[in-house]
Design a protein around this motif. Structure first.
Motif, PDB file in Angstrom:
ATOM      1  N   THR A 176       0.861  -1.177   0.000  1.00 20.04           N
ATOM      2  CA  THR A 176       0.000   0.000   0.000  1.00 20.04           C
ATOM      3  C   THR A 176       0.902   1.232   0.000  1.00 20.04           C
ATOM      4  O   THR A 176       2.068   1.158   0.397  1.00 20.04           O
ATOM      5  CB  THR A 176      -0.906   0.016   1.241  1.00 20.04           C
ATOM      6  N   PRO A 177       0.389   2.365  -0.421  1.00 24.63           N
ATOM      7  CA  PRO A 177       1.212   3.577  -0.393  1.00 24.63           C
ATOM      8  C   PRO A 177       1.736   3.904   1.002  1.00 24.63           C
ATOM      9  O   PRO A 177       2.882   4.336   1.149  1.00 24.63           O
ATOM     10  CB  PRO A 177       0.268   4.663  -0.908  1.00 24.63           C
ATOM     11  N   ALA A 178       0.929   3.666   2.014  1.00 23.49           N
ATOM     12  CA  ALA A 178       1.377   3.951   3.384  1.00 23.49           C
ATOM     13  C   ALA A 178       2.521   3.023   3.775  1.00 23.49           C
ATOM     14  O   ALA A 178       3.499   3.453   4.403  1.00 23.49           O
ATOM     15  CB  ALA A 178       0.212   3.796   4.363  1.00 23.49           C
ATOM     16  N   ARG A 179       2.417   1.756   3.413  1.00 19.61           N
ATOM     17  CA  ARG A 179       3.474   0.788   3.749  1.00 19.61           C
ATOM     18  C   ARG A 179       4.757   1.111   2.969  1.00 19.61           C
ATOM     19  O   ARG A 179       5.868   0.974   3.495  1.00 19.61           O
ATOM     20  CB  ARG A 179       3.000  -0.642   3.443  1.00 19.61           C
ATOM     21  N   ALA A 180       4.629   1.523   1.716  1.00 15.34           N
ATOM     22  CA  ALA A 180       5.803   1.886   0.915  1.00 15.34           C
ATOM     23  C   ALA A 180       6.508   3.102   1.533  1.00 15.34           C
ATOM     24  O   ALA A 180       7.740   3.141   1.595  1.00 15.34           O
ATOM     25  CB  ALA A 180       5.394   2.177  -0.519  1.00 15.34           C
ATOM     26  N   ARG A 181       5.728   4.106   2.010  1.00 10.04           N
ATOM     27  CA  ARG A 181       6.340   5.263   2.666  1.00 10.04           C
ATOM     28  C   ARG A 181       7.043   4.863   3.952  1.00 10.04           C
ATOM     29  O   ARG A 181       8.120   5.370   4.262  1.00 10.04           O
ATOM     30  CB  ARG A 181       5.275   6.320   2.956  1.00 10.04           C
ATOM     31  N   LEU A 182       6.431   3.942   4.718  1.00 11.38           N
ATOM     32  CA  LEU A 182       7.039   3.483   5.950  1.00 11.38           C
ATOM     33  C   LEU A 182       8.359   2.765   5.667  1.00 11.38           C
ATOM     34  O   LEU A 182       9.367   3.002   6.342  1.00 11.38           O
ATOM     35  CB  LEU A 182       6.084   2.563   6.715  1.00 11.38           C
ATOM     36  N   ALA A 184      10.279   3.224   3.085  1.00 10.89           N
ATOM     37  CA  ALA A 184      11.234   4.245   2.638  1.00 10.89           C
ATOM     38  C   ALA A 184      11.780   5.019   3.838  1.00 10.89           C
ATOM     39  O   ALA A 184      12.968   5.357   3.874  1.00 10.89           O
ATOM     40  CB  ALA A 184      10.572   5.192   1.644  1.00 10.89           C
ATOM     41  N   SER A 185      10.939   5.277   4.825  1.00  6.35           N
ATOM     42  CA  SER A 185      11.402   5.972   6.033  1.00  6.35           C
ATOM     43  C   SER A 185      12.408   5.131   6.794  1.00  6.35           C
ATOM     44  O   SER A 185      13.417   5.657   7.277  1.00  6.35           O
ATOM     45  CB  SER A 185      10.218   6.297   6.949  1.00  6.35           C
ATOM     46  N   TYR A 186      12.140   3.827   6.932  1.00  9.98           N
ATOM     47  CA  TYR A 186      13.084   2.935   7.613  1.00  9.98           C
ATOM     48  C   TYR A 186      14.411   2.880   6.879  1.00  9.98           C
ATOM     49  O   TYR A 186      15.481   2.905   7.488  1.00  9.98           O
ATOM     50  CB  TYR A 186      12.515   1.518   7.754  1.00  9.98           C
ATOM     51  N   ARG A 187      14.352   2.785   5.560  1.00  2.64           N
ATOM     52  CA  ARG A 187      15.571   2.734   4.746  1.00  2.64           C
ATOM     53  C   ARG A 187      16.364   4.031   4.904  1.00  2.64           C
ATOM     54  O   ARG A 187      17.578   4.013   5.088  1.00  2.64           O
ATOM     55  CB  ARG A 187      15.216   2.476   3.283  1.00  2.64           C
ATOM     56  N   ASN A 188      15.676   5.174   4.852  1.00  2.00           N
ATOM     57  CA  ASN A 188      16.339   6.468   5.002  1.00  2.00           C
ATOM     58  C   ASN A 188      16.981   6.601   6.377  1.00  2.00           C
ATOM     59  O   ASN A 188      18.119   7.055   6.506  1.00  2.00           O
ATOM     60  CB  ASN A 188      15.337   7.595   4.755  1.00  2.00           C
ATOM     61  N   LEU A 189      16.279   6.181   7.423  1.00  2.00           N
ATOM     62  CA  LEU A 189      16.820   6.235   8.780  1.00  2.00           C
ATOM     63  C   LEU A 189      18.054   5.351   8.914  1.00  2.00           C
ATOM     64  O   LEU A 189      19.052   5.746   9.514  1.00  2.00           O
ATOM     65  CB  LEU A 189      15.751   5.819   9.789  1.00  2.00           C
ATOM     66  N   THR A 190      17.997   4.164   8.339  1.00  2.00           N
ATOM     67  CA  THR A 190      19.139   3.244   8.376  1.00  2.00           C
ATOM     68  C   THR A 190      20.341   3.846   7.657  1.00  2.00           C
ATOM     69  O   THR A 190      21.470   3.800   8.162  1.00  2.00           O
ATOM     70  CB  THR A 190      18.763   1.889   7.747  1.00  2.00           C
ATOM     71  N   ARG A 242      21.299   5.291  -6.177  1.00  5.14           N
ATOM     72  CA  ARG A 242      20.019   4.962  -6.821  1.00  5.14           C
ATOM     73  C   ARG A 242      19.015   6.096  -6.631  1.00  5.14           C
ATOM     74  O   ARG A 242      18.192   6.346  -7.503  1.00  5.14           O
ATOM     75  CB  ARG A 242      19.438   3.684  -6.238  1.00  5.14           C
ATOM     76  N   GLU A 243      19.061   6.774  -5.485  1.00  6.99           N
ATOM     77  CA  GLU A 243      18.150   7.892  -5.239  1.00  6.99           C
ATOM     78  C   GLU A 243      18.493   9.094  -6.100  1.00  6.99           C
ATOM     79  O   GLU A 243      17.613   9.877  -6.443  1.00  6.99           O
ATOM     80  CB  GLU A 243      18.260   8.349  -3.763  1.00  6.99           C
TER      81      GLU A 243
END
Length: 140
Positions: free
Chosen positions: A7-13, A15-21, A137-138
């Motif tokens: 879902t879009p919400a899960r994809a954003r979550l 992405a947030s975890y990846r960015n934080l890592t 990649r970003e």
């Protein structure tokens, strides 16, 4: 094999975890290389030779220059804090430079039988490679 649609919400979550890592890894890498570069700049050569074997075989200017390079690349790892648009390409360049430096130093430490520094460089490579891969990649 089943495929899961996010879902879009899960994809954003995710992405947030990846960015934080990635930011956490970038911070650790920057802290390590600021400290390592500062040591190369401020410690007497005798102390550096006691800590690591390779400065005995390198000119003092090379060791001090590596210290400057490490501090500069470490600062560039955090460049996106100032400006994401201009800092992200600098981050990718810094990560590539540090990865090249870590790889060369891993080879030097491994051939010199310096087990501790070789393991440290292997861990640094394992931290820097994903940062380089994901941040490049970003940038596309």
């Amino acid at each position: 094999m089943t495929s899961q649609i996010l879902t879009p919400a899960r994809a954003r979550l995710n992405a947030s975890y990846r960015n934080l890592t990635l930011w956490t890894l970038q911070g650790w890498i920057a802290m390590f290389f600021v400290a390592a570069g500062y040591a190369k700049l401020s410690e007497p050569m005798a102390n550096l030779i006691d800590l690591m074997r390779w400065p005995a075989f390198a000119p003092e200017n090379l060791v001090r220059g590596l210290g400057v390079a490490e501090i500069t690349l470490a600062a560039l790892m955090l460049a996106p804090v100032v400006s994401w648009k201009h800092g992200r390409p600098l981050l990718v360049v810094a990560a590539a430079g540090l990865l090249a430096l870590e790889t060369v130093m891993l080879a030097i430490h491994a051939t010199g039988m310096d087990v501790g520094p070789a393991i440290t460089n292997a861990v640094l490579i394992a931290m820097t490679a994903p940062v380089l891969w994901m941040r490049s990649r970003e940038a596309r």
